[in-house]
Design a protein around this motif. Structure first.
Motif, PDB file in Angstrom:
ATOM      1  N   UNK A 242       0.826  -1.209   0.000  1.00 31.24           N
ATOM      2  CA  UNK A 242       0.000   0.000   0.000  1.00 31.24           C
ATOM      3  C   UNK A 242       0.860   1.258   0.000  1.00 31.24           C
ATOM      4  N   UNK A 243       1.974   1.249   0.737  1.00 31.60           N
ATOM      5  CA  UNK A 243       2.835   2.432   0.794  1.00 31.60           C
ATOM      6  C   UNK A 243       3.412   2.769  -0.581  1.00 31.60           C
ATOM      7  N   UNK A 244       3.717   1.773  -1.384  1.00 31.53           N
ATOM      8  CA  UNK A 244       4.243   2.018  -2.728  1.00 31.53           C
ATOM      9  C   UNK A 244       3.219   2.755  -3.586  1.00 31.53           C
ATOM     10  N   UNK A 245       1.958   2.373  -3.468  1.00 31.46           N
ATOM     11  CA  UNK A 245       0.884   3.041  -4.200  1.00 31.46           C
ATOM     12  C   UNK A 245       0.721   4.469  -3.691  1.00 31.46           C
ATOM     13  N   UNK A 246       0.806   4.658  -2.385  1.00 27.37           N
ATOM     14  CA  UNK A 246       0.693   6.002  -1.813  1.00 27.37           C
ATOM     15  C   UNK A 246       1.789   6.918  -2.351  1.00 27.37           C
TER      16      UNK A 246
ATOM     17  N   UNK B 261       2.400  10.198   9.625  1.00 27.83           N
ATOM     18  CA  UNK B 261       2.618   8.842  10.137  1.00 27.83           C
ATOM     19  C   UNK B 261       2.164   7.860   9.078  1.00 27.83           C
ATOM     20  N   UNK B 262       3.101   7.214   8.406  1.00 29.77           N
ATOM     21  CA  UNK B 262       2.729   6.222   7.401  1.00 29.77           C
ATOM     22  C   UNK B 262       2.298   4.944   8.091  1.00 29.77           C
ATOM     23  N   UNK B 263       1.571   4.133   7.389  1.00 32.68           N
ATOM     24  CA  UNK B 263       1.085   2.881   7.948  1.00 32.68           C
ATOM     25  C   UNK B 263      -0.406   2.971   8.193  1.00 32.68           C
ATOM     26  N   UNK B 264      -0.868   2.332   9.258  1.00 35.02           N
ATOM     27  CA  UNK B 264      -2.293   2.307   9.564  1.00 35.02           C
ATOM     28  C   UNK B 264      -2.724   3.690  10.026  1.00 35.02           C
ATOM     29  N   UNK B 265      -3.736   4.220   9.389  1.00 35.46           N
ATOM     30  CA  UNK B 265      -4.243   5.542   9.751  1.00 35.46           C
ATOM     31  C   UNK B 265      -5.489   5.849   8.956  1.00 35.46           C
TER      32      UNK B 265
ATOM     33  N   UNK C 217     -10.339  26.032   4.736  1.00 36.57           N
ATOM     34  CA  UNK C 217     -11.668  25.431   4.662  1.00 36.57           C
ATOM     35  C   UNK C 217     -11.928  24.663   3.372  1.00 36.57           C
ATOM     36  N   UNK C 218     -11.066  24.782   2.397  1.00 41.82           N
ATOM     37  CA  UNK C 218     -11.245  24.086   1.124  1.00 41.82           C
ATOM     38  C   UNK C 218     -10.254  22.935   1.011  1.00 41.82           C
ATOM     39  N   UNK C 219     -10.561  21.831   1.668  1.00 45.13           N
ATOM     40  CA  UNK C 219      -9.649  20.701   1.584  1.00 45.13           C
ATOM     41  C   UNK C 219     -10.391  19.380   1.499  1.00 45.13           C
ATOM     42  N   UNK C 220      -9.695  18.414   0.975  1.00 47.37           N
ATOM     43  CA  UNK C 220     -10.216  17.062   0.795  1.00 47.37           C
ATOM     44  C   UNK C 220      -9.230  16.116   1.456  1.00 47.37           C
ATOM     45  N   UNK C 221      -9.735  15.136   2.180  1.00 49.56           N
ATOM     46  CA  UNK C 221      -8.859  14.106   2.715  1.00 49.56           C
ATOM     47  C   UNK C 221      -9.073  12.835   1.907  1.00 49.56           C
ATOM     48  N   UNK C 222      -7.989  12.105   1.680  1.00 48.78           N
ATOM     49  CA  UNK C 222      -8.018  10.921   0.828  1.00 48.78           C
ATOM     50  C   UNK C 222      -7.431   9.746   1.587  1.00 48.78           C
ATOM     51  N   UNK C 223      -8.129   8.629   1.553  1.00 52.66           N
ATOM     52  CA  UNK C 223      -7.632   7.378   2.135  1.00 52.66           C
ATOM     53  C   UNK C 223      -7.551   6.356   1.016  1.00 52.66           C
ATOM     54  N   UNK C 224      -6.399   5.736   0.854  1.00 50.72           N
ATOM     55  CA  UNK C 224      -6.186   4.731  -0.186  1.00 50.72           C
ATOM     56  C   UNK C 224      -6.301   3.352   0.454  1.00 50.72           C
ATOM     57  N   UNK C 225      -7.120   2.491  -0.144  1.00 51.85           N
ATOM     58  CA  UNK C 225      -7.254   1.119   0.339  1.00 51.85           C
ATOM     59  C   UNK C 225      -7.089   0.157  -0.825  1.00 51.85           C
ATOM     60  N   UNK C 226      -6.437  -0.944  -0.569  1.00 50.84           N
ATOM     61  CA  UNK C 226      -6.325  -1.995  -1.577  1.00 50.84           C
ATOM     62  C   UNK C 226      -7.666  -2.708  -1.681  1.00 50.84           C
TER      63      UNK C 226
END
Length: 69
Positions: free
Chosen positions: A9-13, A36-40, A51-60
């Motif tokens: 997953x870290x390689x994709x990130x 903090x890389x890893x589980x999060x 106020x104009x932001x997006x959070x992104x979570x990458x999952x396999x």
């Protein structure tokens, strides 16, 4: 790549961050990778101002928490 061994997953990130950074730089948009890389809960934050932001979570696709996350 060997299809028998999944990509970490870290390689994709890292790949996504490099790509997003180049695209966002051209539009004057901030992109940051989680400290903090890893589980999060967040992998990236993309925004223009506070106020104009997006959070992104990458999952396999084989992640057990894919639907919940």
């Amino acid at each position: 790549m060997d299809s028998k061994h999944p990509v970490h997953e870290e390689a994709i990130q890292i790949l996504l961050h490099i790509t997003a950074d180049q695209l966002c730089r051209n539009s004057n948009v901030m992109v940051a990778r989680e400290a903090k890389t890893g589980v999060g809960s967040v992998d990236f934050s993309i925004g223009n101002g506070y106020s104009n932001k997006i959070i992104v979570e990458v999952k396999k696709s084989n992640n057990n928490d894919l639907i919940r996350g």
